[in-house]
Design a protein around this motif. Structure first.
Motif, short mmCIF file in Angstrom:
data_model
loop_
_atom_site.label_atom_id
_atom_site.label_comp_id
_atom_site.label_asym_id
_atom_site.label_seq_id
_atom_site.Cartn_x
_atom_site.Cartn_y
_atom_site.Cartn_z
N GLN A 23 0.82 -1.22 0.00
CA GLN A 23 0.00 0.00 0.00
C GLN A 23 0.86 1.27 0.00
OE1 GLN A 23 -1.90 0.77 3.71
NE2 GLN A 23 -2.88 2.63 2.98
N ALA A 24 1.87 1.31 0.86
CA ALA A 24 2.66 2.54 1.03
C ALA A 24 3.67 2.76 -0.08
CB ALA A 24 3.39 2.51 2.38
N HIS A 25 4.03 1.69 -0.78
CA HIS A 25 5.08 1.78 -1.79
C HIS A 25 4.56 1.36 -3.15
CE1 HIS A 25 7.25 0.84 2.11
NE2 HIS A 25 7.60 2.08 1.84
N ASN A 26 3.54 2.05 -3.63
CA ASN A 26 2.96 1.70 -4.93
C ASN A 26 3.92 1.95 -6.08
OD1 ASN A 26 2.87 4.45 -4.92
ND2 ASN A 26 0.69 4.62 -5.33
N PHE A 27 5.05 2.56 -5.81
CA PHE A 27 6.08 2.82 -6.82
C PHE A 27 7.07 1.66 -6.92
CE2 PHE A 27 6.78 4.95 -2.80
CZ PHE A 27 8.02 4.49 -2.40
N ILE A 28 6.87 0.63 -6.09
CA ILE A 28 7.70 -0.58 -6.14
C ILE A 28 6.77 -1.75 -6.45
CG2 ILE A 28 9.15 -2.15 -4.77
CD1 ILE A 28 10.04 0.34 -3.18
N SER A 29 7.22 -2.67 -7.28
CA SER A 29 6.34 -3.77 -7.69
C SER A 29 5.94 -4.63 -6.49
CB SER A 29 7.02 -4.65 -8.75
OG SER A 29 7.87 -5.60 -8.14
N LYS A 30 4.70 -5.07 -6.53
CA LYS A 30 4.16 -5.97 -5.49
C LYS A 30 5.03 -7.22 -5.38
CE LYS A 30 -0.11 -8.50 -4.52
NZ LYS A 30 -1.46 -8.81 -4.99
N GLY A 31 5.55 -7.68 -6.51
CA GLY A 31 6.39 -8.87 -6.53
C GLY A 31 7.65 -8.73 -5.70
N TYR A 32 8.19 -7.52 -5.59
CA TYR A 32 9.38 -7.30 -4.77
C TYR A 32 9.09 -7.67 -3.32
CZ TYR A 32 12.99 -4.97 -2.08
OH TYR A 32 13.99 -4.71 -1.17
N TRP A 33 7.97 -7.19 -2.80
CA TRP A 33 7.61 -7.47 -1.41
C TRP A 33 7.29 -8.94 -1.23
CZ3 TRP A 33 9.53 -3.66 0.97
CH2 TRP A 33 9.49 -2.38 0.42
N GLU A 34 6.58 -9.52 -2.17
CA GLU A 34 6.23 -10.94 -2.08
C GLU A 34 7.49 -11.81 -2.11
OE1 GLU A 34 1.79 -10.68 -4.11
OE2 GLU A 34 3.53 -11.02 -5.40
N SER A 35 8.47 -11.43 -2.92
CA SER A 35 9.70 -12.23 -3.02
C SER A 35 10.56 -12.12 -1.77
CB SER A 35 10.49 -11.84 -4.27
OG SER A 35 11.03 -10.55 -4.13
N ASN A 36 10.38 -11.07 -0.98
CA ASN A 36 11.15 -10.90 0.26
C ASN A 36 10.42 -11.40 1.50
OD1 ASN A 36 13.84 -9.40 -0.12
ND2 ASN A 36 12.43 -8.39 -1.53
N PHE A 37 9.19 -11.85 1.33
CA PHE A 37 8.34 -12.26 2.45
C PHE A 37 9.02 -13.32 3.32
CE2 PHE A 37 4.98 -14.72 4.47
CZ PHE A 37 4.09 -13.75 4.90
N ASP A 38 9.48 -14.41 2.72
CA ASP A 38 10.06 -15.51 3.50
C ASP A 38 11.34 -15.10 4.21
OD1 ASP A 38 7.98 -17.25 2.89
OD2 ASP A 38 8.98 -18.03 1.11
N LEU A 39 12.16 -14.29 3.56
CA LEU A 39 13.39 -13.81 4.19
C LEU A 39 13.08 -12.99 5.44
CD1 LEU A 39 16.48 -13.35 4.23
CD2 LEU A 39 16.08 -11.37 2.75
N VAL A 40 12.16 -12.04 5.29
CA VAL A 40 11.79 -11.20 6.44
C VAL A 40 11.19 -12.06 7.54
CG1 VAL A 40 10.28 -9.32 7.20
CG2 VAL A 40 11.53 -9.12 5.05
N LYS A 41 10.33 -12.98 7.17
CA LYS A 41 9.69 -13.86 8.17
C LYS A 41 10.73 -14.66 8.95
CE LYS A 41 5.99 -17.26 8.60
NZ LYS A 41 4.95 -18.03 7.88
N SER A 42 11.78 -15.09 8.28
CA SER A 42 12.81 -15.88 8.96
C SER A 42 13.65 -15.01 9.90
CB SER A 42 13.71 -16.57 7.94
OG SER A 42 14.54 -15.65 7.28
N MET A 43 13.74 -13.72 9.62
CA MET A 43 14.56 -12.82 10.43
C MET A 43 13.81 -12.27 11.65
SD MET A 43 16.31 -10.81 7.23
CE MET A 43 16.94 -9.46 8.20
N LEU A 44 12.50 -12.20 11.58
CA LEU A 44 11.71 -11.57 12.65
C LEU A 44 11.93 -12.13 14.04
CD1 LEU A 44 8.20 -10.67 11.20
CD2 LEU A 44 10.03 -9.16 11.87
#
Length: 150
Positions: A23-44
Motif C-alpha cells: 500500500q505505502a510503496h505503490n512505486f515498487i512492484s508488489k512482486g518485490y515485497w512478495e519475493s522478500n516475504f520468506d526472508l523477512v519472516k525468517s529474520m523476525l
C-alpha cells in the motif's frame, strides 16, 4: 496495548508487513515485497519487535536492531490514530539515538518522522529497488531543552 513480540504473532505481523508495504510503496512492484516475504519472516524472531494490540488483535508493530528502526507498520484500518507515534515513543524510551531509512516517495512516512523530530541526514539509492531513500536520525533531546510540540 504495546507488548513484546511473541512467536505466535508471526502470521499477523507478516500480513501487516506485506499489506502495508504494498500500500505505502505503490512505486515498487508488489512482486518485490512478495519475493522478500520468506526472508523477512525468517529474520523476525531474532529482532527486537513490539506489537500494538487492540481488542486482542495486532494492528501495528515496530522492529528495531541496535537503534536502527527496520520498520514501523500500522495496518490500513488503524492508521492516523496515533499508534505509530506510540510505538515510536516506546522505542525512544529505550534508545538515545535512532536511525532509519525511508523511501523519498513515501511522503506520508517522511512527514511523520519529521514531526517526530527525525532529521534527514542523507539521500541515497536503495540498491534493491533503485529508489531514492532518506537516511533519517533522531537523538534524545538534551536535558533542559524543551521538545517542540508543533
Amino acid at each position: 496495548m504495546i507488548r513484546k513480540f511473541e512467536s505466535k504473532d508471526i502470521e499477523k505481523v507478516m500480513e501487516i508487513w506485506l499489506d502495508t508495504n504494498i500500500q505505502a510503496h505503490n512505486f515498487i512492484s508488489k512482486g518485490y515485497w512478495e519475493s522478500n516475504f520468506d526472508l523477512v519472516k525468517s529474520m523476525l524472531p531474532d529482532a527486537e519487535i513490539y506489537v500494538y494490540e487492540s481488542e486482542r488483535k495486532i494492528v501495528a508493530f515496530v522492529g528495531v536492531d541496535n537503534g536502527y528502526i527496520a520498520g514501523l507498520f500500522v495496518s490500513a484500518d488503524a492508521q492516523s490514530k496515533g499508534l505509530g507515534k506510540q510505538l515510536l515513543d516506546k522505542i525512544k524510551q529505550r534508545y538515545s539515538a535512532l536511525s532509519l531509512t525511508v523511501y523519498k516517495k513515501n511522503i506520508k512516512a517522511v512527514n511523520f518522522y519529521q514531526r517526530e523530530l527525525f532529521v534527514i541526514k542523507q539521500e541515497q539509492i536503495d540498491e534493491n529497488t533503485d529508489e531514492a531513500e532518506y537516511l533519517m536520525v533522531w537523538n534524545q533531546p538534551s536535558a533542559g531543552r524543551e521538545r517542540r510540540e508543533d
